[in-house]
Design an enzyme around this catalytic site. Structure first.
Site, PDB file in Angstrom:
ATOM      1  N   SER A  14       0.973  -1.314   0.134  1.00 35.47           N
ATOM      2  CA  SER A  14      -0.268   0.416   0.373  1.00 35.47           C
ATOM      3  C   SER A  14       0.476   1.128  -0.159  1.00 35.47           C
ATOM      4  O   SER A  14       0.572   1.995  -0.513  1.00 35.47           O
ATOM      5  CB  SER A  14      -0.916  -0.730   1.024  1.00 35.47           C
ATOM      6  OG  SER A  14      -1.276   0.850   1.301  1.00 35.47           O
ATOM      7  N   ARG A  37       0.327   8.064   5.381  1.00 32.74           N
ATOM      8  CA  ARG A  37      -0.334   7.938   6.913  1.00 32.74           C
ATOM      9  C   ARG A  37      -1.814   7.728   6.658  1.00 32.74           C
ATOM     10  O   ARG A  37      -2.593   7.401   6.499  1.00 32.74           O
ATOM     11  CB  ARG A  37       0.284   7.275   7.689  1.00 32.74           C
ATOM     12  CG  ARG A  37      -0.575   6.536   9.214  1.00 32.74           C
ATOM     13  CD  ARG A  37       0.724   5.957   9.709  1.00 32.74           C
ATOM     14  NE  ARG A  37       1.279   5.280   9.340  1.00 32.74           N
ATOM     15  CZ  ARG A  37       1.075   3.834   8.764  1.00 32.74           C
ATOM     16  NH1 ARG A  37      -0.405   3.051   9.237  1.00 32.74           N
ATOM     17  NH2 ARG A  37       2.263   2.455   8.064  1.00 32.74           N
ATOM     18  N   HIS A  40      -3.101   6.412   3.458  1.00 41.24           N
ATOM     19  CA  HIS A  40      -3.391   5.073   3.979  1.00 41.24           C
ATOM     20  C   HIS A  40      -4.521   4.887   4.515  1.00 41.24           C
ATOM     21  O   HIS A  40      -5.703   3.590   3.931  1.00 41.24           O
ATOM     22  CB  HIS A  40      -2.365   4.589   4.608  1.00 41.24           C
ATOM     23  CG  HIS A  40      -2.111   3.561   4.819  1.00 41.24           C
ATOM     24  ND1 HIS A  40      -2.506   2.249   3.940  1.00 41.24           N
ATOM     25  CD2 HIS A  40      -2.226   2.804   6.089  1.00 41.24           C
ATOM     26  CE1 HIS A  40      -2.217   0.796   4.619  1.00 41.24           C
ATOM     27  NE2 HIS A  40      -2.664   1.575   6.163  1.00 41.24           N
TER      28      HIS A  40
END
Lengths: 214, 214
Positions: A14, A37, A40
């Protein structure tokens, strides 16, 4: 039905995909893992264009985390999303007061919202320093900034990413005018996974810098 | 710093704005409040184009809620986002097993993830019926669908909205091929606020229909 089962492999793959998606944006080496992040956590690479940092926000955040500054979250969903293990290693127990019985009573007595009463309590408890994380209500952010104006609060860092079509964009725009350290997302999007992702990325950076020093 | 302080007024105004933003999409009268709540929770009106419902999914959901079917959430952030009061009125206590000590032990012993162990446990506990809410990990959704294939699970409803760039879109696409009742979001976006918003909107609809019947 063949699928990657190992969560670490999923995260690795990812992050590779996200790395490609955010190519072309200029972030500092320490801002970049935060942006990644957030993307994500939301599956939404448009956050790369919306995330904004005050100068030295990340450095201020790391100092605050390494100094065990308290973390105040506006809603339980933010607190639940924080990395327990990472914060434990830093010796920080994040606080969320919104469901506290005393806060409920005070809000009722004074005819204000629980979010406001919780923010007032946090500011009384921590008038100097502290990491304030607002992932839900623009009113909490407005309320905190008012406390800053009145000299009742001096946060070490404000992570202000409330979400929505009424007041959120305005509250976040207002935050960017302050000279204190802040991290935000311009526009209407945001929310608790965004807030938690920012804190978790900062916690990782703080642990890395702690290790590097040791 | 003048801002709307009343959360009900903020929500009302927000819903008016969202109503305009999703004009042009065709949803049934019972799907529409679900779509609006998701857009409200994310500040992202593009969800209107991504939300998908199996035929009669909402009707199946309301029957399940009114029959006190258990609700299993894949992560704590989903459970934390659910309307406590609404679920209490329906007599449902939502479950999340991911941090359960027994689940942790079992996952370690068998070398599987906690998410998988939690899903297996949920399916053993509730092989027929149940509302399964997956807001985080595609692997949880894959795992549930495998249990359906093998006749070990027969959910009353699957809310499958995992997020991310690896497996999430695929898991959700797979879900839409099943003849059981499902609600999902096509593509990479999703997450716990989306999952919680869908459940909360369904809980409101269930309470309204309960009132209408009384």
């Amino acid at each position: 039905m063949d699928f990657i089962k190992d969560p670490h492999k999923i995260e690795e793959k990812s992050m590779e995909i996200i790395e490609r998606k955010i190519r072309g944006f200029t972030f500092t080496p320490r801002q970049k893992p935060i942006v990644k992040r957030v993307v994500h956590a939301t599956g939404d690479s448009s956050y790369a264009a919306m995330l904004a940092f005050s100068p030295q926000a990340v450095e201020a955040a790391l100092s605050a985390l390494l100094a065990n500054e308290p973390i105040y979250c506006d809603v339980e969903m933010v607190r639940t999303g924080l990395s327990r293990l990472g914060l434990q290693q830093l010796g920080i127990k994040p606080v969320c007061l919104i469901h506290d019985l005393e806060i409920k009573k005070e809000a009722k007595k004074r005819g204000i919202t629980r979010a406001m009463a919780a923010m007032e309590h946090a500011v009384r408890e921590c008038p100097d320093g502290g990491i304030f994380v607002i992932g839900n209500a623009p009113t909490s952010l407005f309320h905190l900034l008012r406390a800053v104006d009145e000299g009742r609060a001096k946060p070490a860092l404000v992570i202000g990413v409330p979400v929505g079509f009424v007041g959120a964009a305005e509250a976040k725009e207002l935050l960017t005018a302050y000279s204190l350290p802040w991290i935000t997302v311009r526009g209407e999007k945001g929310g608790s996974p965004v807030a938690a992702a920012i804190v978790n990325a900062l916690v990782n950076l703080a642990l890395e810098s702690k290790e590097a020093r040791a």
